[in-house]
Write a protein that holds these residues in place. Sequence first.
Motif, PDB file in Angstrom:
ATOM      1  N   LEU A 125       0.979  -1.325  -0.032  1.00 31.84           N
ATOM      2  CA  LEU A 125      -0.102  -0.001   0.065  1.00 31.84           C
ATOM      3  C   LEU A 125       0.714   1.351  -0.024  1.00 31.84           C
ATOM      4  O   LEU A 125       0.471   2.320  -0.684  1.00 31.84           O
ATOM      5  N   VAL A 126       1.963   1.184   0.629  1.00 24.51           N
ATOM      6  CA  VAL A 126       2.789   2.504   0.894  1.00 24.51           C
ATOM      7  C   VAL A 126       3.639   2.590  -0.537  1.00 24.51           C
ATOM      8  O   VAL A 126       3.661   3.644  -0.996  1.00 24.51           O
ATOM      9  N   ILE A 127       3.882   1.442  -1.239  1.00 26.18           N
ATOM     10  CA  ILE A 127       4.612   1.689  -2.375  1.00 26.18           C
ATOM     11  C   ILE A 127       3.685   2.045  -3.556  1.00 26.18           C
ATOM     12  O   ILE A 127       3.930   3.024  -4.470  1.00 26.18           O
ATOM     13  N   ALA A 128       2.384   1.809  -3.381  1.00 18.30           N
ATOM     14  CA  ALA A 128       1.158   2.036  -4.478  1.00 18.30           C
ATOM     15  C   ALA A 128       0.850   3.498  -4.210  1.00 18.30           C
ATOM     16  O   ALA A 128       0.617   4.280  -5.227  1.00 18.30           O
ATOM     17  N   GLY A 129       1.044   3.903  -2.927  1.00 15.81           N
ATOM     18  CA  GLY A 129       0.556   5.252  -2.541  1.00 15.81           C
ATOM     19  C   GLY A 129       1.820   6.261  -3.297  1.00 15.81           C
ATOM     20  O   GLY A 129       1.474   7.422  -3.924  1.00 15.81           O
ATOM     21  N   LEU A 130       3.009   5.619  -3.216  1.00 13.86           N
ATOM     22  CA  LEU A 130       4.093   6.437  -3.779  1.00 13.86           C
ATOM     23  C   LEU A 130       3.897   6.475  -5.658  1.00 13.86           C
ATOM     24  O   LEU A 130       4.238   7.346  -5.954  1.00 13.86           O
ATOM     25  N   SER A 131       3.729   5.316  -6.231  1.00 12.41           N
ATOM     26  CA  SER A 131       3.517   5.193  -7.441  1.00 12.41           C
ATOM     27  C   SER A 131       2.376   5.637  -8.086  1.00 12.41           C
ATOM     28  O   SER A 131       2.264   6.403  -9.124  1.00 12.41           O
ATOM     29  N   ILE A 132       1.145   5.564  -7.473  1.00 14.60           N
ATOM     30  CA  ILE A 132      -0.087   5.965  -8.048  1.00 14.60           C
ATOM     31  C   ILE A 132      -1.057   7.070  -7.022  1.00 14.60           C
ATOM     32  O   ILE A 132      -1.375   7.859  -7.789  1.00 14.60           O
ATOM     33  N   GLY A 133      -0.721   6.927  -5.871  1.00 14.61           N
ATOM     34  CA  GLY A 133      -1.247   8.100  -5.105  1.00 14.61           C
ATOM     35  C   GLY A 133      -0.755   9.260  -5.286  1.00 14.61           C
ATOM     36  O   GLY A 133      -1.489  10.348  -5.221  1.00 14.61           O
ATOM     37  N   THR A 134       0.603   9.298  -5.664  1.00  9.19           N
ATOM     38  CA  THR A 134       1.101  10.714  -5.882  1.00  9.19           C
ATOM     39  C   THR A 134       0.432  11.395  -7.057  1.00  9.19           C
ATOM     40  O   THR A 134       0.502  12.491  -7.057  1.00  9.19           O
ATOM     41  N   LEU A 135       0.526  10.620  -8.104  1.00  5.62           N
ATOM     42  CA  LEU A 135      -0.285  11.166  -9.307  1.00  5.62           C
ATOM     43  C   LEU A 135      -1.677  11.550  -9.102  1.00  5.62           C
ATOM     44  O   LEU A 135      -2.151  12.641  -9.651  1.00  5.62           O
ATOM     45  N   LEU A 136      -2.529  10.870  -8.315  1.00  7.00           N
ATOM     46  CA  LEU A 136      -3.832  11.206  -7.810  1.00  7.00           C
ATOM     47  C   LEU A 136      -3.891  12.522  -7.180  1.00  7.00           C
ATOM     48  O   LEU A 136      -4.857  13.166  -7.727  1.00  7.00           O
ATOM     49  N   VAL A 137      -2.989  12.594  -6.218  1.00  3.85           N
ATOM     50  CA  VAL A 137      -2.987  13.757  -5.304  1.00  3.85           C
ATOM     51  C   VAL A 137      -2.708  15.058  -6.435  1.00  3.85           C
ATOM     52  O   VAL A 137      -3.171  16.150  -5.992  1.00  3.85           O
ATOM     53  N   PHE A 138      -1.710  15.023  -7.047  1.00  7.71           N
ATOM     54  CA  PHE A 138      -1.293  16.012  -7.934  1.00  7.71           C
ATOM     55  C   PHE A 138      -2.171  16.267  -8.976  1.00  7.71           C
ATOM     56  O   PHE A 138      -2.539  17.399  -9.157  1.00  7.71           O
ATOM     57  N   GLY A 139      -2.990  15.210  -9.648  1.00  7.11           N
ATOM     58  CA  GLY A 139      -3.828  15.745 -10.682  1.00  7.11           C
ATOM     59  C   GLY A 139      -5.120  16.209 -10.065  1.00  7.11           C
ATOM     60  O   GLY A 139      -5.917  17.382 -10.384  1.00  7.11           O
ATOM     61  N   ILE A 140      -5.792  15.517  -8.964  1.00  5.88           N
ATOM     62  CA  ILE A 140      -6.928  16.099  -8.389  1.00  5.88           C
ATOM     63  C   ILE A 140      -6.863  17.485  -7.805  1.00  5.88           C
ATOM     64  O   ILE A 140      -7.578  18.274  -7.776  1.00  5.88           O
ATOM     65  N   ALA A 141      -5.780  17.750  -6.722  1.00  4.58           N
ATOM     66  CA  ALA A 141      -5.345  18.940  -5.984  1.00  4.58           C
ATOM     67  C   ALA A 141      -5.143  20.078  -6.988  1.00  4.58           C
ATOM     68  O   ALA A 141      -5.929  21.044  -6.809  1.00  4.58           O
ATOM     69  N   GLY A 142      -4.344  19.668  -8.043  1.00  2.00           N
ATOM     70  CA  GLY A 142      -4.141  20.831  -9.104  1.00  2.00           C
ATOM     71  C   GLY A 142      -5.200  21.361  -9.932  1.00  2.00           C
ATOM     72  O   GLY A 142      -5.625  22.444 -10.225  1.00  2.00           O
ATOM     73  N   THR A 143      -6.228  20.230 -10.219  1.00  2.60           N
ATOM     74  CA  THR A 143      -7.601  20.523 -10.919  1.00  2.60           C
ATOM     75  C   THR A 143      -8.435  21.408  -9.999  1.00  2.60           C
ATOM     76  O   THR A 143      -9.081  22.340 -10.573  1.00  2.60           O
ATOM     77  N   LEU A 144      -8.488  21.029  -8.610  1.00  2.97           N
ATOM     78  CA  LEU A 144      -9.438  21.620  -7.613  1.00  2.97           C
ATOM     79  C   LEU A 144      -9.046  22.925  -7.403  1.00  2.97           C
ATOM     80  O   LEU A 144      -9.862  23.814  -7.059  1.00  2.97           O
ATOM     81  N   THR A 145      -7.741  23.196  -7.312  1.00  2.00           N
ATOM     82  CA  THR A 145      -7.003  24.561  -7.289  1.00  2.00           C
ATOM     83  C   THR A 145      -6.917  25.486  -8.486  1.00  2.00           C
ATOM     84  O   THR A 145      -6.231  25.127  -9.315  1.00  2.00           O
ATOM     85  N   GLN A 146      -7.947  26.354  -8.715  1.00  2.00           N
ATOM     86  CA  GLN A 146      -7.834  27.248  -9.747  1.00  2.00           C
ATOM     87  C   GLN A 146      -7.708  28.504  -9.584  1.00  2.00           C
ATOM     88  O   GLN A 146      -7.867  29.027  -8.514  1.00  2.00           O
ATOM     89  N   THR A 147      -7.078  29.301 -10.398  1.00  2.00           N
ATOM     90  CA  THR A 147      -6.678  30.569 -10.372  1.00  2.00           C
ATOM     91  C   THR A 147      -7.194  31.453 -11.536  1.00  2.00           C
ATOM     92  O   THR A 147      -7.354  30.950 -12.799  1.00  2.00           O
ATOM     93  N   PRO A 148      -7.643  32.741 -11.462  1.00  2.00           N
ATOM     94  CA  PRO A 148      -8.369  33.301 -12.449  1.00  2.00           C
ATOM     95  C   PRO A 148      -7.312  33.842 -13.567  1.00  2.00           C
ATOM     96  O   PRO A 148      -6.155  34.168 -13.255  1.00  2.00           O
ATOM     97  N   VAL A 149      -7.891  34.005 -14.698  1.00  2.00           N
ATOM     98  CA  VAL A 149      -6.980  34.297 -15.935  1.00  2.00           C
ATOM     99  C   VAL A 149      -7.430  35.102 -16.762  1.00  2.00           C
ATOM    100  O   VAL A 149      -8.772  34.855 -17.124  1.00  2.00           O
TER     101      VAL A 149
END
Length: 350
Positions: A176-200
């Motif tokens: 589970l820890v290795i899956a978190g590093l391999s897959i979880g980091t991608l999910l957190v990066f993609g989801i958190a980045g998409t949810l955090t929006q800035t006006p342009v």
Amino acid sequence: MSRYLASVWLMLTLDLRQRVRSTAWYVILGVYAAVLLVFSVGAAATVANWAGGGVLYSVVVYFVLLLATLVSPALSGTAINGEREAGTLATIQVTSITTGQIVLGKFLAAWATSLVFLAVSVPFLALGLAFGEISALTVLSSTLILAAELGVLSAIGVGLSGLIRKPLFSVVVSYLVIAGLSIGTLLVFGIAGTLTQTPVKVTTIQSQWTTDPESGESTALCDAPEVRYETTPRYDLYWGFLAANPYVVVADASARDFDQYGTPRDVFGFIASGVRLAQQTPEAEKTYDYCRSDSDGTPGITAEESLRTGAPSWFLGLAIQAALGAGALLGAWRATRAPSGRLGRESRIA
């Protein structure tokens, strides 16, 4: 110091001898080599024909890393609690060997075992050289960073085997820890980045072309600027999660090969340049002026040029992983040291 290292060496050699005597060790090694052979031959027959040797090599490297993440927890996840279940850990602890030497020796043994798998993979990694488009420096750098990643995986597995008393549970948590590093980091990066929006603020200037019927000359008539407001993701705030991914670490730490146009010859270059772009803060204002004659003629930067911007992420990623592995080993030392002030229910002493 020499006596300390001698005890660590004793634990390392004892552990390795136990593994070598096991039939399962040779079965796992043989299955690993067979799977890698089938994949390499299949990749060489397909990927190399349309993508070249660089892409073939990086694909094989990532497949080796994938297999390592599948095999390493099984090899290291029962290093300490397996001894406790067998009733041999207490026997070792009554000798002059300290708990730190036990944990360190177990870690080095697990790392050495995983390096055997890497050594078996080397002939398949060298397959990319046969197809060209890959440098020896890329092969060397990616092999070294693979060895470092195997050390991190081994540290996590051995550390959890000391923290968790049940072998099966420690192996599952390691996965589970290795899956978190391999897959979880991608999910957190993609989801958190998409949810955090800035006006342009986006300004668009369109042009209408008219032709003079007498001279035949075409003239661009510029429309009034159109302004609209939209939002864009803020991936630059979360690229640290992406840096902790083992596959990103391998790509960013490996030497990359490019063609004359600055296009990567391998997957490493595409991933590394993508991480550098993710580090950049999005522009607050954008202007698309189609009325300018040179608006469409400005060339964009190449992937090779993008790697000169931003900061290399593999330093941060490897530091995060090393801290995680060191923390697990420290926790294993604290949970395994004798005499223990507190034991869990149904814990075996001898």
